[in-house]
Motif scaffolding. Sequence first.
Motif, PDB file in Angstrom:
ATOM      1  N   PHE A  18      -1.768  14.341   1.175  1.00 21.58           N
ATOM      2  CA  PHE A  18      -2.764  13.677   0.345  1.00 21.58           C
ATOM      3  C   PHE A  18      -2.407  12.229   0.048  1.00 21.58           C
ATOM      4  O   PHE A  18      -3.230  11.490  -0.521  1.00 21.58           O
ATOM      5  CB  PHE A  18      -2.938  14.420  -0.979  1.00 21.58           C
ATOM      6  CG  PHE A  18      -3.455  15.826  -0.829  1.00 21.58           C
ATOM      7  CD1 PHE A  18      -4.483  16.114   0.055  1.00 21.58           C
ATOM      8  CD2 PHE A  18      -2.913  16.854  -1.569  1.00 21.58           C
ATOM      9  CE1 PHE A  18      -4.969  17.406   0.198  1.00 21.58           C
ATOM     10  CE2 PHE A  18      -3.385  18.154  -1.443  1.00 21.58           C
ATOM     11  CZ  PHE A  18      -4.425  18.427  -0.551  1.00 21.58           C
ATOM     12  N   PHE A  19      -1.195  11.818   0.401  1.00 22.06           N
ATOM     13  CA  PHE A  19      -0.724  10.472   0.079  1.00 22.06           C
ATOM     14  C   PHE A  19      -0.129   9.855   1.339  1.00 22.06           C
ATOM     15  O   PHE A  19       0.796  10.408   1.930  1.00 22.06           O
ATOM     16  CB  PHE A  19       0.320  10.525  -1.031  1.00 22.06           C
ATOM     17  CG  PHE A  19      -0.203  11.168  -2.288  1.00 22.06           C
ATOM     18  CD1 PHE A  19      -0.859  10.415  -3.243  1.00 22.06           C
ATOM     19  CD2 PHE A  19      -0.064  12.525  -2.502  1.00 22.06           C
ATOM     20  CE1 PHE A  19      -1.359  11.002  -4.389  1.00 22.06           C
ATOM     21  CE2 PHE A  19      -0.552  13.129  -3.649  1.00 22.06           C
ATOM     22  CZ  PHE A  19      -1.205  12.368  -4.595  1.00 22.06           C
ATOM     23  N   ALA A  20      -0.655   8.712   1.745  1.00 21.03           N
ATOM     24  CA  ALA A  20      -0.293   8.099   3.025  1.00 21.03           C
ATOM     25  C   ALA A  20       1.002   7.313   2.898  1.00 21.03           C
ATOM     26  O   ALA A  20       1.042   6.095   3.064  1.00 21.03           O
ATOM     27  CB  ALA A  20      -1.423   7.202   3.518  1.00 21.03           C
TER      28      ALA A  20
ATOM     29  N   ARG B  14       0.825  -1.206   0.000  1.00 23.10           N
ATOM     30  CA  ARG B  14       0.000   0.000   0.000  1.00 23.10           C
ATOM     31  C   ARG B  14       0.857   1.253   0.000  1.00 23.10           C
ATOM     32  O   ARG B  14       0.610   2.203  -0.745  1.00 23.10           O
ATOM     33  CB  ARG B  14      -0.916   0.003   1.224  1.00 23.10           C
ATOM     34  CG  ARG B  14      -1.901   1.156   1.275  1.00 23.10           C
ATOM     35  CD  ARG B  14      -2.576   1.230   2.628  1.00 23.10           C
ATOM     36  NE  ARG B  14      -1.633   1.540   3.671  1.00 23.10           N
ATOM     37  CZ  ARG B  14      -1.166   2.764   3.921  1.00 23.10           C
ATOM     38  NH1 ARG B  14      -1.546   3.776   3.167  1.00 23.10           N
ATOM     39  NH2 ARG B  14      -0.301   2.975   4.894  1.00 23.10           N
ATOM     40  N   ARG B  15       1.897   1.257   0.802  1.00 22.78           N
ATOM     41  CA  ARG B  15       2.754   2.437   0.876  1.00 22.78           C
ATOM     42  C   ARG B  15       3.552   2.618  -0.411  1.00 22.78           C
ATOM     43  O   ARG B  15       3.788   3.756  -0.842  1.00 22.78           O
ATOM     44  CB  ARG B  15       3.675   2.313   2.097  1.00 22.78           C
ATOM     45  CG  ARG B  15       2.919   2.425   3.415  1.00 22.78           C
ATOM     46  CD  ARG B  15       3.775   2.147   4.617  1.00 22.78           C
ATOM     47  NE  ARG B  15       4.834   3.120   4.764  1.00 22.78           N
ATOM     48  CZ  ARG B  15       5.735   3.080   5.756  1.00 22.78           C
ATOM     49  NH1 ARG B  15       5.696   2.103   6.658  1.00 22.78           N
ATOM     50  NH2 ARG B  15       6.674   3.989   5.825  1.00 22.78           N
TER      51      ARG B  15
ATOM     52  N   MET C 116      -7.501  15.421  -6.539  1.00 18.91           N
ATOM     53  CA  MET C 116      -8.771  16.131  -6.618  1.00 18.91           C
ATOM     54  C   MET C 116      -9.706  15.731  -5.486  1.00 18.91           C
ATOM     55  O   MET C 116     -10.314  16.589  -4.837  1.00 18.91           O
ATOM     56  CB  MET C 116      -9.435  15.858  -7.977  1.00 18.91           C
ATOM     57  CG  MET C 116      -8.693  16.444  -9.167  1.00 18.91           C
ATOM     58  SD  MET C 116      -9.447  16.009 -10.758  1.00 18.91           S
ATOM     59  CE  MET C 116     -10.953  16.992 -10.678  1.00 18.91           C
ATOM     60  N   HIS C 117      -9.803  14.449  -5.220  1.00 16.54           N
ATOM     61  CA  HIS C 117     -10.772  14.041  -4.196  1.00 16.54           C
ATOM     62  C   HIS C 117     -10.311  14.424  -2.801  1.00 16.54           C
ATOM     63  O   HIS C 117     -11.112  14.827  -1.952  1.00 16.54           O
ATOM     64  CB  HIS C 117     -11.102  12.532  -4.335  1.00 16.54           C
ATOM     65  CG  HIS C 117     -10.561  11.634  -3.279  1.00 16.54           C
ATOM     66  ND1 HIS C 117      -9.531  10.755  -3.496  1.00 16.54           N
ATOM     67  CD2 HIS C 117     -10.925  11.465  -1.984  1.00 16.54           C
ATOM     68  CE1 HIS C 117      -9.278  10.083  -2.406  1.00 16.54           C
ATOM     69  NE2 HIS C 117     -10.098  10.483  -1.465  1.00 16.54           N
ATOM     70  N   ARG C 118      -8.995  14.389  -2.550  1.00 17.84           N
ATOM     71  CA  ARG C 118      -8.512  14.794  -1.233  1.00 17.84           C
ATOM     72  C   ARG C 118      -8.564  16.316  -1.060  1.00 17.84           C
ATOM     73  O   ARG C 118      -8.815  16.816   0.033  1.00 17.84           O
ATOM     74  CB  ARG C 118      -7.092  14.273  -1.015  1.00 17.84           C
ATOM     75  CG  ARG C 118      -7.001  12.762  -0.842  1.00 17.84           C
ATOM     76  CD  ARG C 118      -7.780  12.270   0.373  1.00 17.84           C
ATOM     77  NE  ARG C 118      -7.319  12.889   1.591  1.00 17.84           N
ATOM     78  CZ  ARG C 118      -6.289  12.457   2.319  1.00 17.84           C
ATOM     79  NH1 ARG C 118      -5.621  11.383   1.927  1.00 17.84           N
ATOM     80  NH2 ARG C 118      -5.945  13.084   3.416  1.00 17.84           N
TER      81      ARG C 118
ATOM     82  N   ARG D  85       3.415   6.014  -2.762  1.00 12.47           N
ATOM     83  CA  ARG D  85       4.595   6.758  -3.213  1.00 12.47           C
ATOM     84  C   ARG D  85       4.566   6.966  -4.723  1.00 12.47           C
ATOM     85  O   ARG D  85       4.967   8.027  -5.216  1.00 12.47           O
ATOM     86  CB  ARG D  85       5.876   6.029  -2.791  1.00 12.47           C
ATOM     87  CG  ARG D  85       6.180   6.138  -1.296  1.00 12.47           C
ATOM     88  CD  ARG D  85       7.601   5.699  -0.993  1.00 12.47           C
ATOM     89  NE  ARG D  85       7.823   4.300  -1.298  1.00 12.47           N
ATOM     90  CZ  ARG D  85       7.632   3.311  -0.434  1.00 12.47           C
ATOM     91  NH1 ARG D  85       7.203   3.576   0.791  1.00 12.47           N
ATOM     92  NH2 ARG D  85       7.874   2.059  -0.775  1.00 12.47           N
ATOM     93  N   LEU D  86       4.097   5.973  -5.471  1.00 17.17           N
ATOM     94  CA  LEU D  86       3.999   6.117  -6.926  1.00 17.17           C
ATOM     95  C   LEU D  86       2.981   7.183  -7.304  1.00 17.17           C
ATOM     96  O   LEU D  86       3.220   7.984  -8.215  1.00 17.17           O
ATOM     97  CB  LEU D  86       3.630   4.775  -7.560  1.00 17.17           C
ATOM     98  CG  LEU D  86       4.705   3.682  -7.508  1.00 17.17           C
ATOM     99  CD1 LEU D  86       4.122   2.344  -7.948  1.00 17.17           C
ATOM    100  CD2 LEU D  86       5.897   4.057  -8.379  1.00 17.17           C
ATOM    101  N   LEU D  87       1.838   7.203  -6.635  1.00 15.50           N
ATOM    102  CA  LEU D  87       0.822   8.215  -6.919  1.00 15.50           C
ATOM    103  C   LEU D  87       1.360   9.619  -6.641  1.00 15.50           C
ATOM    104  O   LEU D  87       1.182  10.539  -7.444  1.00 15.50           O
ATOM    105  CB  LEU D  87      -0.427   7.951  -6.076  1.00 15.50           C
ATOM    106  CG  LEU D  87      -1.253   6.710  -6.433  1.00 15.50           C
ATOM    107  CD1 LEU D  87      -2.301   6.439  -5.365  1.00 15.50           C
ATOM    108  CD2 LEU D  87      -1.915   6.863  -7.800  1.00 15.50           C
TER     109      LEU D  87
END
Length: 260
Positions: free
Chosen positions: A214-216, A14-15, A71-73, A19-21
């Motif tokens: 925005f990215f965990a 998941r992490r 956008m959603h965050r 990181r890629l996003l």
Amino acid sequence: MSPRSASVNEELRRRSKERLLQAAVELVGERGYDATTLGDIADRAGSARGLVSYYFPGKRQLVQSAVHRLMHRTLEEALEREPCTTDGRERLARAIDAILGLARDREVLMRQHMAGLLQAEVGFVPCPEQRRLAELLRDTVARHGSTDVDRDYPMLRAQLMGAVFAALVPGVPMPVPELRAELFERYLLDWELGVPPDAGAPRGPSCDPDLSRFFATGVPDQPVRAARSDRADQADRTDRTDRTDRTDRTDRTDRTAQSK
């Protein structure tokens, strides 16, 4: 060393995806879509290049997912910021300002995103991030008082996409305040709702370069941390037991010596 548990492996995957996003939106925002390769994204994320293909069919799908996450965050943050409100008109105003704010503040990224949506070979790609964005907008439409969300949500989405496109057309962009005024008039919203252009952002600069919230990617690995805590507790209990045993043996030795 014992093998990692399934939960730890899932957390690591998941992490890696997070990181890629994040790397995708950062690099496309800095360089543009064509100048960003999957290898660049993998390098920025600190991931193996083959891992990108494991999660995403191609670069366009990765970038769409990354932008939809942003956008959603961004929308979620705008809707839930203080002071919290359940007023449908205020929430719709915040939604419009959040999306138009992305067009204003992240021009390169949003232009590349809109261009990708118009490409026939890829087009609009449904993904979990887009579905979360849709859920927020549908809820906003419902709270605004819609009696037919299935009809009114696509219309709001089309209006927002059209406004973003108009703000980003090279050479003839429309000013965001004019686009905002048109949307506010359409939905009968007072200019003072949301974040009017002359009011400034509610917190800090309007375009924060740090996208990490925005990215965990920095969330502690809970299973690992829990395992470490369990091991520490066990070690502490063992140490306390050893100390108690040593104390008991010393006391017995002292009593034996005294009895003699």
